[in-house]
Motif scaffolding. Structure first.
Motif, PDB file in Angstrom:
ATOM      1  N   GLN A  78       3.680   5.441   1.486  1.00 35.38           N
ATOM      2  CA  GLN A  78       4.948   5.553   1.887  1.00 35.38           C
ATOM      3  C   GLN A  78       5.273   7.208   2.122  1.00 35.38           C
ATOM      4  O   GLN A  78       5.099   8.045   1.212  1.00 35.38           O
ATOM      5  CB  GLN A  78       5.876   5.173   0.872  1.00 35.38           C
ATOM      6  N   ILE A  79       5.863   7.678   3.252  1.00 36.92           N
ATOM      7  CA  ILE A  79       6.274   8.951   3.478  1.00 36.92           C
ATOM      8  C   ILE A  79       7.452   9.084   3.004  1.00 36.92           C
ATOM      9  O   ILE A  79       8.454   8.476   3.199  1.00 36.92           O
ATOM     10  CB  ILE A  79       6.350   9.450   4.926  1.00 36.92           C
ATOM     11  N   VAL A  80       7.677   9.969   1.823  1.00 36.33           N
ATOM     12  CA  VAL A  80       9.032  10.145   1.314  1.00 36.33           C
ATOM     13  C   VAL A  80       9.759  11.423   1.689  1.00 36.33           C
ATOM     14  O   VAL A  80      10.898  11.672   1.383  1.00 36.33           O
ATOM     15  CB  VAL A  80       9.047  10.111  -0.369  1.00 36.33           C
ATOM     16  N   GLY A 195       5.092   4.214  10.823  1.00 32.06           N
ATOM     17  CA  GLY A 195       5.285   3.048   9.957  1.00 32.06           C
ATOM     18  C   GLY A 195       5.332   3.493   8.570  1.00 32.06           C
ATOM     19  O   GLY A 195       6.362   2.863   7.730  1.00 32.06           O
ATOM     20  N   ASP A 196       4.641   4.301   8.014  1.00 30.29           N
ATOM     21  CA  ASP A 196       4.756   4.548   6.422  1.00 30.29           C
ATOM     22  C   ASP A 196       5.904   5.590   6.364  1.00 30.29           C
ATOM     23  O   ASP A 196       6.320   5.551   5.114  1.00 30.29           O
ATOM     24  CB  ASP A 196       3.541   5.855   6.393  1.00 30.29           C
ATOM     25  N   TYR A 197       6.612   5.978   7.284  1.00 32.02           N
ATOM     26  CA  TYR A 197       7.957   6.540   6.921  1.00 32.02           C
ATOM     27  C   TYR A 197       8.991   5.631   6.800  1.00 32.02           C
ATOM     28  O   TYR A 197      10.098   5.506   5.913  1.00 32.02           O
ATOM     29  CB  TYR A 197       8.480   7.842   8.074  1.00 32.02           C
ATOM     30  N   GLY A 199       8.648   2.292   6.177  1.00 37.36           N
ATOM     31  CA  GLY A 199       8.409   0.922   5.426  1.00 37.36           C
ATOM     32  C   GLY A 199       7.800  -0.285   6.193  1.00 37.36           C
ATOM     33  O   GLY A 199       8.103  -1.306   5.778  1.00 37.36           O
ATOM     34  N   LEU A 200       7.308   0.188   7.528  1.00 41.21           N
ATOM     35  CA  LEU A 200       6.855  -0.891   8.412  1.00 41.21           C
ATOM     36  C   LEU A 200       5.287  -0.833   8.581  1.00 41.21           C
ATOM     37  O   LEU A 200       4.680   0.076   8.259  1.00 41.21           O
ATOM     38  CB  LEU A 200       7.767  -0.775   9.668  1.00 41.21           C
TER      39      LEU A 200
END
Lengths: 240, 240
Positions: A78-80, A195-197, A199-200
């Motif tokens: 996940q990119i936070v 997607g990683d940012y 949540g997909l």
DNA sequence: CGACACTTTGACTGTAGTCAATGTAAGTGG
DNA sequence: CCACTTACATTGACTACAGTCAAAGTGTCG
């Protein structure tokens, strides 16, 4: 790590692109000259991890985009956080960074060694106050993103992200102001990163981009280059 | 709003339950006496909004749990933060709070009027530094939660939340220390609230709780009261 | 040209959401 | 004391949105 990062030159604040926007803006010319002694410019190629075990812990971002990521044991990522110029990066007052920082694009930093930076923090209280304000803003953004991750649909998420990047990424070709209802920008991320940012999965991001294109909400010059003819329409879809 | 909140009495710091844990801990006895002049205790019943338009903007939480929520236009809601004693609540350096604060349980606050508090911030720099450290921790937590919202399954989310509450909620009956692999606590939230925190529906939360019960991971004394016989097993499920 | 990285598209699946009914416990008033 | 209400929780049947797996497309670089 450090060997992969290219040349290192001292900072020249008088010609710095972020002199009046980065944390440096709270310092006078004289104070800045002192502060400048510990600063070093660094270039980092896209994809490179900005390691926490080197001395490049703290830095102003001069150019490019940095992504902050967290990863589960099985690899789910996940990119936070995304950081653009003139943002300051680095988790102060902590032994270890609670996340990884990675160059999403080629990045130029004005970096400060940990020890020296902490001396400066004590010497110039305005610096700490400025960083506090930054952190409060980052917390607000993180919570905004929690709402997106917890409650928005895939379509709304992609629209929200494009809107956010349209606002923060430097615009190319023509200036974007709130009055001009038009935007053109370059995505600093791959579909997988998007997607990683959000949540997909990257497939879902791709499908939503296709939908937005078919609906005339966005135009794709190429995979990265995007034109939003009507920002208000995109805002509508973002439900924020 | 203010009329719904019950009695208001001056704070007595020498008997305060959070004297040495809240932000007050950075102040000397003498400084605290000064700070204390602007403090007022307030009791707020469960469900009550802690309004941003009154002077109760800043407060130490003495008792109970406060939830911070954000809501979309169509009513979809997300809890973006939970605060337990001895946390400090309130978004400083902002005109408006970017989220709603609401009492999840009955809450007791040690509240400070906005203006007076900002004077104190300037008078005692240690206070601002302490709040900065708090904010950095909150940002870390928010990003941890972004990973949960973006990438964890329903099962992992519920396990993670139970674990978090087991660690933060005051334990009832017997003390919980890291060495004791056992925990009993009272959930400060309804199933709907749990869903709003986890980005799930209340039905999904309920189903996952049932699954955890059937698997022997948790025991339900009643809907709110939970026993975790083996914290390590719960940790396993949380994938964090 | 081929290799590689990234993206798009399609077919199918599965997890969590939706809608609805039922269960449970606490509190109220006749 | 017992119906009745109210709030909250559980459970079931069905659905839909996004995920998974797989194949094909596009563009760049050596």
């Amino acid at each position: 790590m450090a060997s992969d990062m290219s040349f290192e030159v001292p900072a020249k604040c008088d010609v710095c692109v972020v002199r009046h926007k980065a944390i440096c803006s709270v310092l006078s010319e004289a104070e800045l000259k002192d502060f400048n002694h510990i600063a070093r410019h660094r270039s980092i190629p896209a994809g490179q991890v900005i390691a926490a075990d080197t001395d490049i812990v703290f830095a102003n971002i001069l150019n490019g985009v940095v992504k902050l990521t967290k990863t589960l044991a099985d690899g789910r990522q996940q990119i936070v956080g995304l950081q653009f110029p003139p943002d300051f990066m680095g988790r102060i007052y902590a032994k270890e960074s609670p996340y990884f920082a990675e160059a999403a694009t080629d990045v130029e930093l004005c970096a400060f060694p940990k020890d020296g930076f902490e001396v400066m923090l004590r010497r110039y209280p305005g610096l700490e106050h400025r960083l506090f304000e930054n952190t409060l803003d980052e917390l607000d953004s993180a919570r905004e993103w929690m709402l997106l991750l917890g409650r928005k649909t895939a379509k709304e998420r992609v629209a929200s992200l494009l809107l956010m990047i349209a606002q923060r990424a430097p615009n190319i070709g023509c200036a974007h102001t709130p009055e001009i209802n038009f935007s053109r920008f370059s995505l600093p991320l791959t579909r997988a990163d998007l997607g990683d940012y959000l949540g997909l999965t990257l497939e879902t991001v791709s499908r939503q981009m296709t939908n937005l294109k078919k609906a005339g909400i966005i135009e794709l010059v190429d995979n990265r280059e995007i034109i939003v003819p009507d920002l208000a329409a995109l805002e509508q879809l973002a439900s924020s």
